[in-house]
Design a protein around this motif. Sequence first.
Motif, PDB file in Angstrom:
ATOM      1  N   ALA A   1      47.184  39.453  36.891  1.00 36.46           N
ATOM      2  CA  ALA A   1      47.722  40.815  36.879  1.00 36.46           C
ATOM      3  C   ALA A   1      49.232  40.792  36.702  1.00 36.46           C
ATOM      4  CB  ALA A   1      47.341  41.543  38.170  1.00 36.46           C
ATOM      5  N   HIS A   2      49.907  39.871  37.377  1.00 38.72           N
ATOM      6  CA  HIS A   2      51.363  39.753  37.272  1.00 38.72           C
ATOM      7  C   HIS A   2      51.777  39.353  35.848  1.00 38.72           C
ATOM      8  CE1 HIS A   2      55.487  38.994  38.422  1.00 38.72           C
ATOM      9  NE2 HIS A   2      55.396  37.804  37.848  1.00 38.72           N
ATOM     10  N   THR A   3      51.076  38.379  35.289  1.00 40.24           N
ATOM     11  CA  THR A   3      51.393  37.903  33.937  1.00 40.24           C
ATOM     12  C   THR A   3      51.202  39.011  32.903  1.00 40.24           C
ATOM     13  OG1 THR A   3      50.699  35.666  34.537  1.00 40.24           O
ATOM     14  CG2 THR A   3      50.832  36.161  32.192  1.00 40.24           C
ATOM     15  N   ILE A   4      50.097  39.729  32.991  1.00 42.75           N
ATOM     16  CA  ILE A   4      49.794  40.777  32.002  1.00 42.75           C
ATOM     17  C   ILE A   4      50.682  41.999  32.199  1.00 42.75           C
ATOM     18  CG2 ILE A   4      48.020  42.373  31.193  1.00 42.75           C
ATOM     19  CD1 ILE A   4      45.974  40.137  31.895  1.00 42.75           C
ATOM     20  N   SER A   5      50.940  42.373  33.445  1.00 42.68           N
ATOM     21  CA  SER A   5      51.755  43.570  33.694  1.00 42.68           C
ATOM     22  C   SER A   5      53.207  43.381  33.249  1.00 42.68           C
ATOM     23  CB  SER A   5      51.686  43.994  35.158  1.00 42.68           C
ATOM     24  OG  SER A   5      52.206  42.995  35.995  1.00 42.68           O
ATOM     25  N   ALA A   6      53.634  42.134  33.056  1.00 41.47           N
ATOM     26  CA  ALA A   6      54.981  41.875  32.537  1.00 41.47           C
ATOM     27  C   ALA A   6      55.136  42.414  31.112  1.00 41.47           C
ATOM     28  CB  ALA A   6      55.283  40.375  32.570  1.00 41.47           C
ATOM     29  N   LEU A   7      54.018  42.661  30.427  1.00 37.31           N
ATOM     30  CA  LEU A   7      54.036  43.228  29.083  1.00 37.31           C
ATOM     31  C   LEU A   7      54.041  44.757  29.114  1.00 37.31           C
ATOM     32  CD1 LEU A   7      51.371  41.011  27.276  1.00 37.31           C
ATOM     33  CD2 LEU A   7      53.850  40.867  27.087  1.00 37.31           C
ATOM     34  N   ASP A   8      54.199  45.324  30.295  1.00 35.96           N
ATOM     35  CA  ASP A   8      54.189  46.777  30.468  1.00 35.96           C
ATOM     36  C   ASP A   8      52.795  47.349  30.207  1.00 35.96           C
ATOM     37  OD1 ASP A   8      55.793  48.696  31.497  1.00 35.96           O
ATOM     38  OD2 ASP A   8      56.616  49.363  29.585  1.00 35.96           O
ATOM     39  N   ILE A   9      51.775  46.608  30.647  1.00 38.28           N
ATOM     40  CA  ILE A   9      50.383  47.035  30.520  1.00 38.28           C
ATOM     41  C   ILE A   9      49.865  47.323  31.921  1.00 38.28           C
ATOM     42  CG2 ILE A   9      48.049  46.306  29.875  1.00 38.28           C
ATOM     43  CD1 ILE A   9      49.328  44.498  27.745  1.00 38.28           C
ATOM     44  N   ASN A  10      49.193  48.455  32.073  1.00 37.32           N
ATOM     45  CA  ASN A  10      48.590  48.821  33.349  1.00 37.32           C
ATOM     46  C   ASN A  10      47.399  47.898  33.608  1.00 37.32           C
ATOM     47  OD1 ASN A  10      47.634  50.105  35.608  1.00 37.32           O
ATOM     48  ND2 ASN A  10      47.164  52.036  34.587  1.00 37.32           N
ATOM     49  N   VAL A  11      47.356  47.263  34.776  1.00 39.11           N
ATOM     50  CA  VAL A  11      46.289  46.325  35.111  1.00 39.11           C
ATOM     51  C   VAL A  11      45.563  46.803  36.360  1.00 39.11           C
ATOM     52  CG1 VAL A  11      45.721  43.948  35.754  1.00 39.11           C
ATOM     53  CG2 VAL A  11      47.589  44.389  34.148  1.00 39.11           C
ATOM     54  N   GLN A  12      44.235  46.832  36.286  1.00 38.00           N
ATOM     55  CA  GLN A  12      43.424  47.172  37.446  1.00 38.00           C
ATOM     56  C   GLN A  12      42.459  46.025  37.710  1.00 38.00           C
ATOM     57  OE1 GLN A  12      41.505  50.995  37.369  1.00 38.00           O
ATOM     58  NE2 GLN A  12      40.043  50.413  38.936  1.00 38.00           N
ATOM     59  N   ILE A  13      42.457  45.523  38.949  1.00 32.50           N
ATOM     60  CA  ILE A  13      41.547  44.438  39.328  1.00 32.50           C
ATOM     61  C   ILE A  13      40.225  45.059  39.759  1.00 32.50           C
ATOM     62  CG2 ILE A  13      41.133  42.557  40.956  1.00 32.50           C
ATOM     63  CD1 ILE A  13      44.215  42.188  41.029  1.00 32.50           C
ATOM     64  N   VAL A  14      39.134  44.575  39.166  1.00 34.99           N
ATOM     65  CA  VAL A  14      37.790  45.072  39.481  1.00 34.99           C
ATOM     66  C   VAL A  14      37.032  43.956  40.181  1.00 34.99           C
ATOM     67  CG1 VAL A  14      35.645  45.999  38.536  1.00 34.99           C
ATOM     68  CG2 VAL A  14      37.838  46.534  37.431  1.00 34.99           C
ATOM     69  N   ASN A  15      36.581  44.207  41.391  1.00 33.79           N
ATOM     70  CA  ASN A  15      35.823  43.219  42.150  1.00 33.79           C
ATOM     71  C   ASN A  15      34.369  43.647  42.277  1.00 33.79           C
ATOM     72  OD1 ASN A  15      37.967  41.404  42.832  1.00 33.79           O
ATOM     73  ND2 ASN A  15      38.708  42.943  44.261  1.00 33.79           N
ATOM     74  N   SER A  16      33.460  42.678  42.197  1.00 37.21           N
ATOM     75  CA  SER A  16      32.055  42.943  42.495  1.00 37.21           C
ATOM     76  C   SER A  16      31.936  43.144  43.996  1.00 37.21           C
ATOM     77  CB  SER A  16      31.190  41.757  42.075  1.00 37.21           C
ATOM     78  OG  SER A  16      31.294  41.529  40.705  1.00 37.21           O
ATOM     79  N   PRO A  17      30.915  43.855  44.432  1.00 42.48           N
ATOM     80  CA  PRO A  17      30.712  43.968  45.881  1.00 42.48           C
ATOM     81  C   PRO A  17      30.596  42.588  46.511  1.00 42.48           C
ATOM     82  CG  PRO A  17      29.265  45.466  44.718  1.00 42.48           C
ATOM     83  CD  PRO A  17      29.920  44.594  43.681  1.00 42.48           C
ATOM     84  N   ARG A  18      31.077  42.462  47.717  1.00 43.65           N
ATOM     85  CA  ARG A  18      31.101  41.170  48.416  1.00 43.65           C
ATOM     86  C   ARG A  18      29.732  40.482  48.387  1.00 43.65           C
ATOM     87  NH1 ARG A  18      34.959  40.014  52.479  1.00 43.65           N
ATOM     88  NH2 ARG A  18      34.588  37.926  53.253  1.00 43.65           N
ATOM     89  N   GLY A  19      29.739  39.244  47.972  1.00 41.80           N
ATOM     90  CA  GLY A  19      28.531  38.450  47.951  1.00 41.80           C
ATOM     91  C   GLY A  19      27.736  38.537  46.655  1.00 41.80           C
ATOM     92  N   TYR A  20      28.157  39.374  45.716  1.00 41.89           N
ATOM     93  CA  TYR A  20      27.437  39.518  44.454  1.00 41.89           C
ATOM     94  C   TYR A  20      28.241  38.897  43.314  1.00 41.89           C
ATOM     95  CZ  TYR A  20      24.275  42.884  46.597  1.00 41.89           C
ATOM     96  OH  TYR A  20      23.342  43.479  47.383  1.00 41.89           O
ATOM     97  N   THR A  21      27.533  38.325  42.364  1.00 38.96           N
ATOM     98  CA  THR A  21      28.190  37.850  41.145  1.00 38.96           C
ATOM     99  C   THR A  21      28.078  38.940  40.093  1.00 38.96           C
ATOM    100  OG1 THR A  21      26.163  36.907  40.224  1.00 38.96           O
ATOM    101  CG2 THR A  21      27.508  35.470  41.640  1.00 38.96           C
TER     102      THR A  21
END
Length: 127
Positions: free
Chosen positions: A103-123
């Motif tokens: 997220a830090h690397t990509i946002s340096a390009l002035d791109i909005n970054v959102q981290i999406v996580n699976s529910p805990r314990g799921y792949t």
Amino acid sequence: MTGVQTCALPILDAYNITGKKYIRLYQDKAGIFNYRIAKTHTEIIVTGSIINSLLIYQAGFENTIPLYEKEVTDEYLKLFKDFCTSKIYLCLGSDKYINKKMAHTISALDINVQIVNSPRGYTMSEY
């Protein structure tokens, strides 16, 4: 294949040619899988593997690009910058360090970054 970085895709051997349930398709870890998506979409879903991108694609989201080894290379950064990507959804799994680093690397390009996580314990494939 010593010394060559490759990506192995398990492919169902439906005709039992090899005598194994799955065969592996090897591909050099170079280039960008599903490159054309960056040309046609300003919002991109970035995953940690080709398999996860294929799962997302199968669910109806074609705007997905996988990373090799969960690394954002200069080639990816150039792609995102050149085609004016406005938002990236990171679907890299539950490793908080990797998610923050990407997220830090990509946002340096002035791109909005959102981290999406699976529910805990799921792949990705279970969710």
